[in-house]
Design a protein around this motif. Sequence first.
Motif, PDB file in Angstrom:
ATOM      1  N   UNK A 188       0.837  -1.200   0.000  1.00  0.00           N
ATOM      2  CA  UNK A 188       0.000   0.000   0.000  1.00  0.00           C
ATOM      3  C   UNK A 188       0.873   1.251   0.000  1.00  0.00           C
ATOM      4  N   UNK A 189       0.346   2.321  -0.641  1.00  0.00           N
ATOM      5  CA  UNK A 189       0.969   3.647  -0.634  1.00  0.00           C
ATOM      6  C   UNK A 189       2.403   3.602  -1.179  1.00  0.00           C
ATOM      7  N   UNK A 190       2.517   3.105  -2.387  1.00  0.00           N
ATOM      8  CA  UNK A 190       3.829   2.982  -3.023  1.00  0.00           C
ATOM      9  C   UNK A 190       3.854   3.833  -4.286  1.00  0.00           C
ATOM     10  N   UNK A 191       4.851   4.679  -4.431  1.00  0.00           N
ATOM     11  CA  UNK A 191       5.094   5.406  -5.671  1.00  0.00           C
ATOM     12  C   UNK A 191       4.340   6.709  -5.785  1.00  0.00           C
ATOM     13  N   UNK A 192       4.921   7.592  -6.601  1.00  0.00           N
ATOM     14  CA  UNK A 192       4.301   8.887  -6.868  1.00  0.00           C
ATOM     15  C   UNK A 192       4.653   9.315  -8.287  1.00  0.00           C
ATOM     16  N   UNK A 193       4.104  10.414  -8.740  1.00  0.00           N
ATOM     17  CA  UNK A 193       4.368  10.880 -10.098  1.00  0.00           C
ATOM     18  C   UNK A 193       5.805  11.387 -10.213  1.00  0.00           C
ATOM     19  N   UNK A 195       8.485  12.271 -13.568  1.00  0.00           N
ATOM     20  CA  UNK A 195       8.763  12.246 -15.008  1.00  0.00           C
ATOM     21  C   UNK A 195      10.218  11.901 -15.292  1.00  0.00           C
ATOM     22  N   UNK A 196      11.081  11.973 -14.279  1.00  0.00           N
ATOM     23  CA  UNK A 196      12.509  11.726 -14.481  1.00  0.00           C
ATOM     24  C   UNK A 196      12.931  10.323 -14.086  1.00  0.00           C
ATOM     25  N   UNK A 197      12.261   9.717 -13.122  1.00  0.00           N
ATOM     26  CA  UNK A 197      12.643   8.394 -12.626  1.00  0.00           C
ATOM     27  C   UNK A 197      11.397   7.524 -12.523  1.00  0.00           C
ATOM     28  N   UNK A 198      11.227   6.630 -13.505  1.00  0.00           N
ATOM     29  CA  UNK A 198      10.034   5.782 -13.539  1.00  0.00           C
ATOM     30  C   UNK A 198       9.989   4.807 -12.370  1.00  0.00           C
ATOM     31  N   UNK A 199      11.146   4.496 -11.772  1.00  0.00           N
ATOM     32  CA  UNK A 199      11.154   3.548 -10.662  1.00  0.00           C
ATOM     33  C   UNK A 199      10.501   4.117  -9.416  1.00  0.00           C
ATOM     34  N   UNK A 200      10.208   5.408  -9.425  1.00  0.00           N
ATOM     35  CA  UNK A 200       9.562   6.038  -8.271  1.00  0.00           C
ATOM     36  C   UNK A 200       8.039   6.003  -8.361  1.00  0.00           C
ATOM     37  N   UNK A 201       7.485   5.372  -9.408  1.00  0.00           N
ATOM     38  CA  UNK A 201       6.046   5.477  -9.656  1.00  0.00           C
ATOM     39  C   UNK A 201       5.217   4.359  -9.025  1.00  0.00           C
ATOM     40  N   UNK A 202       5.851   3.288  -8.570  1.00  0.00           N
ATOM     41  CA  UNK A 202       5.102   2.184  -7.982  1.00  0.00           C
ATOM     42  C   UNK A 202       6.016   1.010  -7.721  1.00  0.00           C
ATOM     43  N   UNK A 203       5.455  -0.184  -7.564  1.00  0.00           N
ATOM     44  CA  UNK A 203       6.259  -1.395  -7.436  1.00  0.00           C
ATOM     45  C   UNK A 203       6.927  -1.648  -8.783  1.00  0.00           C
ATOM     46  N   UNK A 204       8.230  -1.426  -8.844  1.00  0.00           N
ATOM     47  CA  UNK A 204       8.965  -1.338 -10.109  1.00  0.00           C
ATOM     48  C   UNK A 204       9.779  -2.614 -10.301  1.00  0.00           C
ATOM     49  N   UNK A 240      -7.645   0.873  -6.836  1.00  0.00           N
ATOM     50  CA  UNK A 240      -7.556   2.257  -6.367  1.00  0.00           C
ATOM     51  C   UNK A 240      -6.187   2.880  -6.618  1.00  0.00           C
ATOM     52  N   UNK A 241      -5.637   2.636  -7.798  1.00  0.00           N
ATOM     53  CA  UNK A 241      -4.352   3.227  -8.171  1.00  0.00           C
ATOM     54  C   UNK A 241      -4.587   4.458  -9.041  1.00  0.00           C
ATOM     55  N   UNK A 242      -3.764   5.475  -8.842  1.00  0.00           N
ATOM     56  CA  UNK A 242      -4.034   6.791  -9.412  1.00  0.00           C
ATOM     57  C   UNK A 242      -3.896   6.813 -10.932  1.00  0.00           C
ATOM     58  N   UNK A 243      -2.891   6.125 -11.485  1.00  0.00           N
ATOM     59  CA  UNK A 243      -2.656   6.166 -12.929  1.00  0.00           C
ATOM     60  C   UNK A 243      -3.004   4.853 -13.618  1.00  0.00           C
ATOM     61  N   UNK A 244      -2.592   3.724 -13.060  1.00  0.00           N
ATOM     62  CA  UNK A 244      -2.880   2.427 -13.677  1.00  0.00           C
ATOM     63  C   UNK A 244      -2.687   1.321 -12.655  1.00  0.00           C
ATOM     64  N   UNK A 245      -3.400   0.220 -12.883  1.00  0.00           N
ATOM     65  CA  UNK A 245      -3.164  -0.961 -12.063  1.00  0.00           C
ATOM     66  C   UNK A 245      -1.828  -1.593 -12.400  1.00  0.00           C
TER      67      UNK A 245
END
Length: 636
Positions: A188-193, A195-204, A240-245
């Motif tokens: 839960x509560x992993x990642x944020x927007x 644009x420079x580092x995609x590994x920060x967006x979720x479980x990568x 309930x993910x902000x951009x995509x499952x």
Amino acid sequence: MGKRRDITAWCPINKTHAIIKKGMQKGMRNSIIILVVLLCSLFSILSIFILSFQDSENLTSECLGNNFSIAQSDNIDNHKKSGEESRQDDPWPGTGNWQISNGANIIVNNRNIRMNGSIIIDGSSSLSLYNSTLTFECTQTNQYRFEVQANGRLFINNSQIRAASSRYPFQFVVRTNARFVLERSMVSYCGTNSTTDKSMQGLYIESNFAEISNCVIQNCYIGIIVMKCSPTISENTIRDCKTAGIRFRSSSGILDGNRILNSSTGIIADQGTGTIRNNYLHGNYGAGITILPGSNMTILNNIINGTDYYTRKKTGINTIGIDVHGTEGVYTSPLISGGSVEECFIGISANTTSTPSFVNVSIVNSTLLDVRTDGKSNVSMLNCMFVERKVYVGTDCILKVDGYLTIVIERMDGSRVSGANVVMHSKDNKILCNTTTDISGLVADVVVPIFLQKSSIKEEKTPYLIHVEKDETMIDSRIFSTSGIVTIILDAKVDIEIEPLNISWSPERPAENQAVEINVTINNLGYDIAHGILVVLYIDEERIDECSIESIHGSKVSRVTFSWIARPGIHTISVNASCSEKEINNGNNKGTRTISVKQNLRADLTINSFSQIYSIYYAYNSNSYTTTKPGDLVGF
């Protein structure tokens, strides 16, 4: 006489001897003192060593009992033990990073860990986390991260990984060639927007050796990001993910049997190949599946269910079931086979030179359009069912709807009819086929294009009509399928039909072991009475039940109801109907639909009295949370 002098008192030799003797006595005393000090020091060192060994032995015994061991930790040296309960509740002291390195093999079991730092596992080491809760207490976005470096190993089972606050999420990264297994756990509560580092967006995930199964992943920016690898992701609930499952980026791999709910987009396929199959996507308010330029995935037997009418009215968001995007010079030709797109604002949308192929896909209850094409897209649809036929084909676009049909002309006694004139045309009187049956009574492999380079919305409930003329006998038969074998009986008077849309069930979204009522409407399209109708229900080709209807008058309907105890997964419901008379058309006696049954997730967890652990577990069936306290035995 005076007092006698002792000669030895002033004799130089004797005096020297006395001094030496006295010095020897004093040196011996000093030596003894030094020796005693040395012996005491040695004894103290030996005592410390023995105590340390005993303490280590006790800790090892404790760790073996709980499957927990710690090595090479920045924080452990600073940890002050305050008794067994303190170690159990909080094995980390709470400050600094935890570097797992130099071949460490760490096992954590039954721990509630609050982490004020990052956890980094290097390529020579491993961490196993069982039945535990790991909370990253970030005070700013992506402040701490959980990272498995290349060739490292991380195994998580029946645990929770989360940030302390939804406002400040953490990072979760699995690097190339890392071995990663996540099962029966929650993230839960992993990642944020970023644009420079995609590994920060979720479980990568960057590793081919990653497996995620039977987990709940929720409230993330993107649930799972798959980057240039081929993991296996199956039987998870992602919600309930902000951009995509899930986002597949330049990757392959398998997505199988996941439930992706209430996110902006269910699945984003961004270049690459791979297989997306047997997933249930519901309430994703942007699109069920978005296919971006360069993606050529195989998409099999997925059920996409859009947002309901009231949600659309409240939010103003209009869901697209499958949204395909192309770009000039980039090959974008995904294959979408089987499954259904239900209750979406637009069922299928194809844009900008994309060339998707759809086979055996059902498009049901679209609000605006079943199919929309724009930007020189070329869409092929084979044996697809969209009864409403609400279609928009843009300028310079092609929508080709084909079916391969074999028409058989017979008489009531079963004999084939040669020399019958067969004319097949669309509802707008466009001639699709005009031929005469041969001696076998067959018109074989007829290609049926329904919409080809149309440029306006077209509503057509009947794909085509067949007229058969023989000896001045004319049959007008409505055909709802665009493939298969259709037998037309010249002198028949009844026609039993089951349309897929005439199969429904209650409740609409059943759960495991729930009693389901399956309702079927049977039509008699003929003009005479049909007798002795037998209706048979199959689930996944297994015969479940049957019932009989005495008769159905011409142009009338009859309804039957079956009962079924739901099993988890995606199933195919098939209903066959037959009557005692020869029919005008026996190619419409079978209706088929898919049904998705939610699995009841279960776990038995005993909370011991040594600590107070609040374990929150999301149960998809009950749509609720459960809070447990020490001593509770809870079943989910």
